[in-house]
Structure formats: C-alpha cells, structure tokens
Design an enzyme around this catalytic site. Structure first.
Site, PDB file in Angstrom:
ATOM      1  CE  LYS A 104      -2.496   6.617  14.428  1.00 56.27           C
ATOM      2  NZ  LYS A 104      -3.915   6.975  14.591  1.00 56.27           N
ATOM      3  CD  GLU A 148       5.754  19.390   7.854  1.00 56.24           C
ATOM      4  OE1 GLU A 148       5.744  20.443   8.536  1.00 56.24           O
ATOM      5  OE2 GLU A 148       6.420  19.253   6.825  1.00 56.24           O
ATOM      6  CB  CYS A 153      -0.148  23.172  11.968  1.00 58.92           C
ATOM      7  SG  CYS A 153      -0.166  22.501  10.321  1.00 58.92           S
ATOM      8  CD  GLU A 165      -0.939  24.084  17.161  1.00 59.11           C
ATOM      9  OE1 GLU A 165      -0.555  23.046  17.723  1.00 59.11           O
ATOM     10  OE2 GLU A 165      -0.833  24.271  15.934  1.00 59.11           O
TER      11      GLU A 165
HETATM   12  P1  NDP Z   1      -1.617  13.918  18.355  1.00 56.35           P
HETATM   13  O1  NDP Z   1      -0.250  14.419  18.132  1.00 56.35           O
HETATM   14  O2  NDP Z   1      -1.915  13.169  19.596  1.00 56.35           O
HETATM   15  O3  NDP Z   1      -2.087  12.966  17.147  1.00 56.35           O
HETATM   16  C1  NDP Z   1      -1.589  12.987  15.825  1.00 56.35           C
HETATM   17  C2  NDP Z   1      -1.470  11.562  15.295  1.00 56.35           C
HETATM   18  O4  NDP Z   1      -0.488  10.843  16.054  1.00 56.35           O
HETATM   19  C3  NDP Z   1      -2.768  10.739  15.433  1.00 56.35           C
HETATM   20  O5  NDP Z   1      -2.871   9.850  14.351  1.00 56.35           O
HETATM   21  C4  NDP Z   1      -2.519  10.003  16.739  1.00 56.35           C
HETATM   22  O6  NDP Z   1      -3.288   8.831  16.890  1.00 56.35           O
HETATM   23  C5  NDP Z   1      -1.050   9.670  16.596  1.00 56.35           C
HETATM   24  N1  NDP Z   1      -0.397   9.336  17.869  1.00 56.35           N
HETATM   25  C6  NDP Z   1      -0.793   9.670  19.132  1.00 56.35           C
HETATM   26  N2  NDP Z   1       0.071   9.162  20.029  1.00 56.35           N
HETATM   27  C7  NDP Z   1       1.029   8.500  19.336  1.00 56.35           C
HETATM   28  C8  NDP Z   1       2.191   7.780  19.709  1.00 56.35           C
HETATM   29  N3  NDP Z   1       2.556   7.627  20.978  1.00 56.35           N
HETATM   30  N4  NDP Z   1       2.960   7.226  18.742  1.00 56.35           N
HETATM   31  C9  NDP Z   1       2.628   7.373  17.452  1.00 56.35           C
HETATM   32  N5  NDP Z   1       1.521   8.035  17.022  1.00 56.35           N
HETATM   33  C10 NDP Z   1       0.729   8.604  17.963  1.00 56.35           C
HETATM   34  O7  NDP Z   1      -2.583  15.148  18.228  1.00 56.35           O
HETATM   35  P2  NDP Z   1      -4.062  15.279  18.840  1.00 56.35           P
HETATM   36  O8  NDP Z   1      -4.982  14.732  17.867  1.00 56.35           O
HETATM   37  O9  NDP Z   1      -4.162  14.730  20.223  1.00 56.35           O
HETATM   38  O10 NDP Z   1      -4.168  16.854  18.950  1.00 56.35           O
HETATM   39  C11 NDP Z   1      -3.649  17.531  20.101  1.00 56.35           C
HETATM   40  C12 NDP Z   1      -3.096  18.878  19.710  1.00 56.35           C
HETATM   41  O11 NDP Z   1      -2.016  18.704  18.783  1.00 56.35           O
HETATM   42  C13 NDP Z   1      -4.056  19.789  18.983  1.00 56.35           C
HETATM   43  O12 NDP Z   1      -4.899  20.456  19.856  1.00 56.35           O
HETATM   44  C14 NDP Z   1      -3.102  20.698  18.241  1.00 56.35           C
HETATM   45  O13 NDP Z   1      -2.636  21.698  19.097  1.00 56.35           O
HETATM   46  C15 NDP Z   1      -1.967  19.767  17.865  1.00 56.35           C
HETATM   47  N6  NDP Z   1      -2.094  19.210  16.505  1.00 56.35           N
HETATM   48  C16 NDP Z   1      -1.355  19.753  15.507  1.00 56.35           C
HETATM   49  C17 NDP Z   1      -1.513  19.280  14.224  1.00 56.35           C
HETATM   50  C18 NDP Z   1      -0.754  19.836  13.104  1.00 56.35           C
HETATM   51  O14 NDP Z   1      -1.239  19.816  11.977  1.00 56.35           O
HETATM   52  N7  NDP Z   1       0.453  20.285  13.313  1.00 56.35           N
HETATM   53  C19 NDP Z   1      -2.460  18.241  13.877  1.00 56.35           C
HETATM   54  C20 NDP Z   1      -3.170  17.702  15.013  1.00 56.35           C
HETATM   55  C21 NDP Z   1      -2.970  18.192  16.261  1.00 56.35           C
HETATM   56  P3  NDP Z   1      -4.792   8.878  17.512  1.00 56.35           P
HETATM   57  O15 NDP Z   1      -5.656   9.031  16.342  1.00 56.35           O
HETATM   58  O16 NDP Z   1      -4.989   7.588  18.200  1.00 56.35           O
HETATM   59  O17 NDP Z   1      -4.834  10.035  18.444  1.00 56.35           O
END
Ligand code: NDP
Length: 455
Positions: free
Chosen positions: A155, A230, A264, A357
C-alpha cells in the site's frame, strides 16, 4: 462504487492524475489472489527467481527517467534525488537477487541422525509505505520479501501512489508472475488496516509515524503477526570544536533540508560545542541562505516543496509568532506548498523544536559544554534513528558513536542509507532492521528438521 483520489503536484497544486482507491473488499480479494500465487512463486527454482529479480532490476533501470519524472510530479522531489531513488530500487533488486541462491540452512551435529534447517518464506507480506520516500521505502520491503519467496501486497501512501503503480507494471513486464507483487493504492485506515487484521497476511512492514506504528504493532499482536517498524527520528548532528568547522557548517543544511526535511533521518538538532558555537552560526547562515529552493524539475534545485497544504500547516505550527528564529533561507511565492529552510535557537530542552519530529525544513541549533553533555543531549529523546558526529579525533568519534542510542550514525558525513548496510531504529524509532546482508532473514521462518538415521 470505487472512489478516486486526486494526486496533486505539490510544486504547482495541479491535479496530476486521479487514482482509484482500493476498498476493503478489494484488499481482501488481492490478498486472496496473492495467497493463490504463493505456492508457484515459492517453488520457482532459486536461480530462476534470481534471474527474474535481475530482469525486474533491468526494467527499472530502463525506466529510471520516467520513474524520476513521476516522482517529481507526485512528490515534489528534486529531479536529482528522484533519479537516485529510482536507482536505489534497481540496486536493491540486484542486491537481493543474490539471496534466493544463498538462503542457506544449517546442518547441525546431533546424535542418531541428521539435523538440517530451512529458511521458509512467511507467505503473504503486507508493506505499508509513507509519502516521504515512495520508491526506496517500497523496495526496502518488497525486494528482500520477494527474494525470500514471499508474495507481496503493497500500500503506497494515499498522497504518493504513482511510482509504486509503475513499479508493479514493470514487475509484470519483467516476468514476475501475476499477483506475486500487487500494489493497492488506498487509505491506511482501509487497506493498511486490513493488512494488519487479515489472517492470511503473515507479516506487516510499516514505515511512517510512531503513532500509527504503535497501532500497527498492537494490531499485529492479536495474531502474533511478524512486524517491522521504521518510525520517526529527532536526530542529532553533533559538532565538536575540533571538527573541520567549515565543512561541518557547509554540509549541515543538506543533512536536514534534503527532501525539504521530510526525512526520518533528518539531522534536525545541531548540537555545537560552546567554544565554536558563534563561529559555527556565522558559517551556517550563508550555507542555509545558499540552499537552492524552487522548481524540483530544474537540475540545479536542491530543495522542493512540502508534500501537501495540510503538512505545510503542520510544519508552520511549530513556528508561532515569537518562535526563536535565527535566520531563514528562501522559498518561491505563489502556487505550491513552499516553506523556507529555517534555523531556530530554542533555549529550553523541553521546547517542541527540540523534542518533536517537525518533518519539515526546520533545524534547531543548541550549544553543549563537553563530550558527556553532547551524548546526554543527543540521547534526550524518545527516538533513536540516526545522527552525525563531526570531530577530527578518531577516539572521540568511536566513543560518541558507541554512546549515542541510535541505529545509524555517520562520522564527518550525513550518509545514513546504503542498500548494503543495515538500517533501523533504537527506542521508539522502530523495530527490526531493513537493508543490508541480513534483511532477508526478516522475511523467513527457520524450520528445523531431524532425520533419524538409526534404522
Ligand atoms: P502515517 O504514519 O499516518 O502514514 C504512513 C503510512 O501508514 C501511510 O501509507 C498511511 O496511509 C498508513 N496508515 C495510516 N493509518 C494507518 C492505519 N491505521 N493502519 C495501517 N496503515 C495506516 O504518517 P503521515 O503520512 O500521516 O505523517 C505524519 C507524520 O509521521 C509526519 O509528519 C512525520 O513526522 C511522520 N512520518 C515519518 C515517516 C518516516 O519515514 N519515519 C514517514 C512518514 C511520516 P495513508 O496514505 O492513507 O495516510
């Protein structure tokens, strides 16, 4: 009825394409097809599976410019970064194409017979990808998973599905059998959640926020489902007085503002030894103001926009009126989710600029007195993903590297990620390791078999 999502170019705010979202039923159907494809895929002879992965790598290589342009349009990544990201997918496929023929078990001496172990695939693996690095993070999951004989449902983030969709097409063109690698654009709360709850999915690989990662881990516990996480980081770039200060200051902006800070591994806290703090700030200011922010498709651009209007609001909320802004770089006006590189100097250790973050182009610079204080400050966070240490003293470099609780450190460098070295977090930055020589182990179960030879 299928619902679609308009993918927006973050540099122009124009709609790039409308992508249908996978429903819960559609997810279940894809997982069922993946399960049906598993027996034939795991039975492919190791050398043939290796060859197919190399053909997939060749198909990616031939499509690098197209993949990179897609990422520029979908994610606002600079064209230089986007080419590197597509190349990283190719390199991962080539690297892990060596794995099928090296999934060695062990022969363990026992009495009364022969004891051997096998590395068995897990089955259906669900990979959940964030929007910040759509291509590499997808491949960190699917390449070793496929190499180990698993089938993959992936996904992409709702905001950034385009390159993952293209990678699935390339896999098919390269001869990876139908349903072995499926990409399901959709919502995390629907598709991602189904990966967590569906009993046929045997492992979830999740990259994203620590908050959602904890929910994924809790959900997986219900079925003792394997999980790799991660998550976030609040990484320290520690600059000692004995460092090459010019180089440390010239590179610091790129250690945090790359990908507009949506990384990250961004070094979003710069800890500078007090004796050289003022000099460091003098050197940092022109370096920050020199970062080229603008049209991500231009070859000379070093930083593009943020991913979305909502995310820009999230980043801006860290800088209310009166925030301790020292200086800022530039950003274009007009359409696009722009945010200038920003340097802040908070004084309280509990300031959110030092604890949370931001995931945007904002860096906090603070002084420290000595080595012990530097390590204590670097560790004063729930995260533990990466960090940098700038010093000319090799003993100190090693002492501080051992002292900082983080999974990926670099000395006199900001490089965190190589496909051939392990990557992952301490503390709340994650669970498990990706990349490197051992990543395939995380996609297999060890099976032990004893054969009685006494009759
Ligand atoms: P999320 O953790 O919400 O999203 C990451 C992935 O998880 C997306 O594909 C998202 O889908 C999916 N997801 C969301 N909710 C669920 C769930 N309940 N069950 C399973 N999968 C789910 O990150 P955000 O995009 O909202 O970013 C928010 C913050 O997270 C950022 O500002 C940053 O601080 C941090 N972040 C850190 C990352 C890293 O590399 N460590 C990467 C991204 C974000 P969908 O596309 O529908 O949102």
């Amino acid at each position: 009825m299928s619902i679609a999502f308009d993918v927006i170019n973050p540099a122009t705010e124009e709609v790039v394409r409308s992508v249908p979202l996978t429903t819960a039923d559609g997810t279940d159907a894809a997982i069922a097809r993946a399960g049906a494809a598993l027996p034939a895929w795991r039975a492919v002879a190791p050398a043939d599976r290796a060859r197919l992965l190399r053909r997939f790598a060749d198909a990616v290589d031939a499509d690098i410019e197209n993949l990179a342009r897609l990422e520029v349009a979908n994610s606002g990544h600079t064209i230089g970064n986007a080419r590197w990201e597509a190349g990283n997918v190719r390199d991962l496929l080539n690297y892990y194409s060596a794995a099928p023929e090296r999934l060695n078990g062990k022969q363990i001496p026992v009495s009364g017979g022969v004891n051997i172990t096998f590395a068995e695939p897990l089955g259906v693996v669900g990979v959940i990808v964030p929007w910040n690095f759509p291509m590499p993070i997808a491949a960190w999951g699917f390449a070793p998973a496929l190499a180990a004989g698993n089938v993959v449902v992936l996904k992409p983030a709702e905001l950034t599905p385009l390159t993952a969709i293209r990678l699935a097409e390339l896999a098919l063109e390269a001869g990876i059998p139908q349903d072995v690698f499926q990409v399901l654009p959709g919502k995390g709360s629907v598709v991602g959640q189904r990966f967590v709850t569906h009993p046929a999915v045997r492992k979830v690989v999740f990259t994203g926020s620590t908050e959602v990662g904890k929910q994924v881990m809790a959900g997986c516990a219900d079925q003792v489902k394997r999980v790799t996480l991660e998550l976030g980081g609040k990484n320290a770039n520690v600059v000692f007085a004995d460092a090459d200060l010019e180089r440390a200051a010239a590179t610091a902006p790129y250690g945090v503002f790359d990908n507009a800070g949506q990384d990250c591994c961004a070094r979003s806290r710069i800890l500078v030894q007090a004796d050289v703090y003022d000099r460091f700030m003098e050197l940092l200011e022109p370096a920050v103001k020199g970062v080229v922010v603008g049209d991500p498709s231009a070859e000379s651009t070093e930083m593009g926009p943020l991913i979305s209007a909502a995310h820009r609001d999230h980043v801006a909320a860290f800088l209310p009126d009166g925030a301790p802004v020292a200086f800022r770089g530039s950003a274009p006006d007009g359409a696009g989710f722009w945010f200038p590189p920003t340097v802040v100097t908070p004084t309280s250790p509990s300031d959110v600029l030092l604890t949370d973050e931001v995931f945007g182009p904002v860096v906090a610079v603070v002084p420290f007195a000595d080595e012990a204080e530097a390590v204590a400050m670097a560790n004063n966070t729930e995260y533990g993903l990466s960090g940098s240490i700038w010093t000319s003293d090799v003993g100190r470099a090693l002492r501080v590297s051992r002292g900082i609780e983080a999974g990926n450190l670099s000395v006199n460098s900001h490089a965190s990620v190589r496909y051939s070295t392990p990557f992952g977090g301490f503390k709340q930055s994650g669970l498990g390791r990706e990349l490197g020589p051992d990543a395939v182990d995380a996609f297999t179960e060890t099976k032990n078999v004893f054969i009685d030879t006494t009759f």
